[in-house]
Motif scaffolding. Sequence first.
Motif, PDB file in Angstrom:
ATOM      1  N   ILE A   1     -30.009 -13.893   1.795  1.00  0.00           N
ATOM      2  CA  ILE A   1     -29.890 -13.074   1.832  1.00  0.00           C
ATOM      3  C   ILE A   1     -29.452 -11.522   1.043  1.00  0.00           C
ATOM      4  O   ILE A   1     -28.944 -11.125   1.258  1.00  0.00           O
ATOM      5  N   GLY A   2     -28.740 -11.894  -0.318  1.00  0.00           N
ATOM      6  CA  GLY A   2     -27.808 -11.782  -0.754  1.00  0.00           C
ATOM      7  C   GLY A   2     -28.746  -9.866  -1.634  1.00  0.00           C
ATOM      8  O   GLY A   2     -28.047  -9.075  -1.418  1.00  0.00           O
ATOM      9  N   PRO A   3     -30.104 -10.269  -1.653  1.00  0.00           N
ATOM     10  CA  PRO A   3     -30.908  -8.969  -1.818  1.00  0.00           C
ATOM     11  C   PRO A   3     -30.781  -7.851  -1.156  1.00  0.00           C
ATOM     12  O   PRO A   3     -30.674  -6.274  -1.198  1.00  0.00           O
ATOM     13  N   LEU A   4     -30.505  -8.397   0.444  1.00  0.00           N
ATOM     14  CA  LEU A   4     -30.346  -7.137   1.395  1.00  0.00           C
ATOM     15  C   LEU A   4     -29.513  -6.232   2.041  1.00  0.00           C
ATOM     16  O   LEU A   4     -29.092  -5.948   2.816  1.00  0.00           O
ATOM     17  N   LEU A   5     -28.630  -7.135   1.706  1.00  0.00           N
ATOM     18  CA  LEU A   5     -26.706  -6.391   1.138  1.00  0.00           C
ATOM     19  C   LEU A   5     -27.078  -5.155   2.018  1.00  0.00           C
ATOM     20  O   LEU A   5     -26.120  -4.791   3.034  1.00  0.00           O
ATOM     21  N   SER A   6     -27.462  -4.271   0.353  1.00  0.00           N
ATOM     22  CA  SER A   6     -26.737  -2.485   1.230  1.00  0.00           C
ATOM     23  C   SER A   6     -28.504  -2.515   2.163  1.00  0.00           C
ATOM     24  O   SER A   6     -28.182  -0.976   1.969  1.00  0.00           O
ATOM     25  N   ARG A   7     -29.403  -3.044   2.038  1.00  0.00           N
ATOM     26  CA  ARG A   7     -30.584  -2.397   3.037  1.00  0.00           C
ATOM     27  C   ARG A   7     -30.388  -1.974   4.202  1.00  0.00           C
ATOM     28  O   ARG A   7     -29.156  -2.180   5.356  1.00  0.00           O
TER      29      ARG A   7
ATOM     30  N   LEU B   1     -36.663  -3.897   6.299  1.00  0.00           N
ATOM     31  CA  LEU B   1     -36.588  -5.081   6.508  1.00  0.00           C
ATOM     32  C   LEU B   1     -37.787  -5.666   6.627  1.00  0.00           C
ATOM     33  O   LEU B   1     -38.175  -5.311   8.111  1.00  0.00           O
ATOM     34  N   SER B   2     -38.489  -6.433   6.415  1.00  0.00           N
ATOM     35  CA  SER B   2     -39.751  -6.851   7.056  1.00  0.00           C
ATOM     36  C   SER B   2     -38.990  -7.655   8.554  1.00  0.00           C
ATOM     37  O   SER B   2     -38.085  -8.198   8.802  1.00  0.00           O
TER      38      SER B   2
END
Length: 241
Positions: A43-49, A54-55
């Motif tokens: 989930i690294g690419p999701l941390l700032s979202r 998110l899906s």
Amino acid sequence: YVFQDARLFEHLTVLGNLEYAIRRRSSANNAATIDEVVETLQIGPLLSRMPQTLSAGQKQRVAVARALLRSPVMLLMDEPLANLDHAAKQSILPALHHVSARWNIPIIFVSHDIEEVSQLADYLVLLENGAVILHGPALELSSKLDTRLSHEEQAAAIVTGVVAAHDDTFSLTQISADDQMIFVSRLSLPIGEPCRVRIPARDISLCRTRPTDSSILNVMAVTVAEIEQTHEPRILLRLTM
């Protein structure tokens, strides 16, 4: 506790949700770090979202990560994959397996889908109308003819094996199981990784001689160990390799 819906804090980023869990740990013993959890659940690419971007599958990964960061002694997952499509489920199931193995955390996994359960469970408890009607080791129960599981439309045997090789040309993975090789669609697992192969009963054909000029990919030598006596137009067999 991981709910059927992720229940993330909508006003916090993904990283904020994870940090919230860390601040409320009851114990630091064998505690997972954010870096470890992020890597395991990818989930690294999701941390700032923000959660609303998110899906459904991504939300459930974050929910599992948040639960892990509380340093639990046990995880209860209440149909965590119920709202996900098939592709999302198949991406999360290996991650859940790694979670249990990496941190040695027992998981109570509640599900109506025997395919999900068969990929994860070591021990199975089958409930009907609030009563236990069957329980025992999952691999053992999957190979018995006299159980409710063997008469379901999704009836299947579970074979344990090890990833032996990958074939990038045809996008296949070769699994070694009981001295025989099984080809499956390409798996994102390293060579040598233990895995389970679920073989649905409806996908099995029997031949007295080895077939030729066929598109069947997996042809294995087996012995008919047991035949269920029935007057139905189909028959149930137990095969041994």
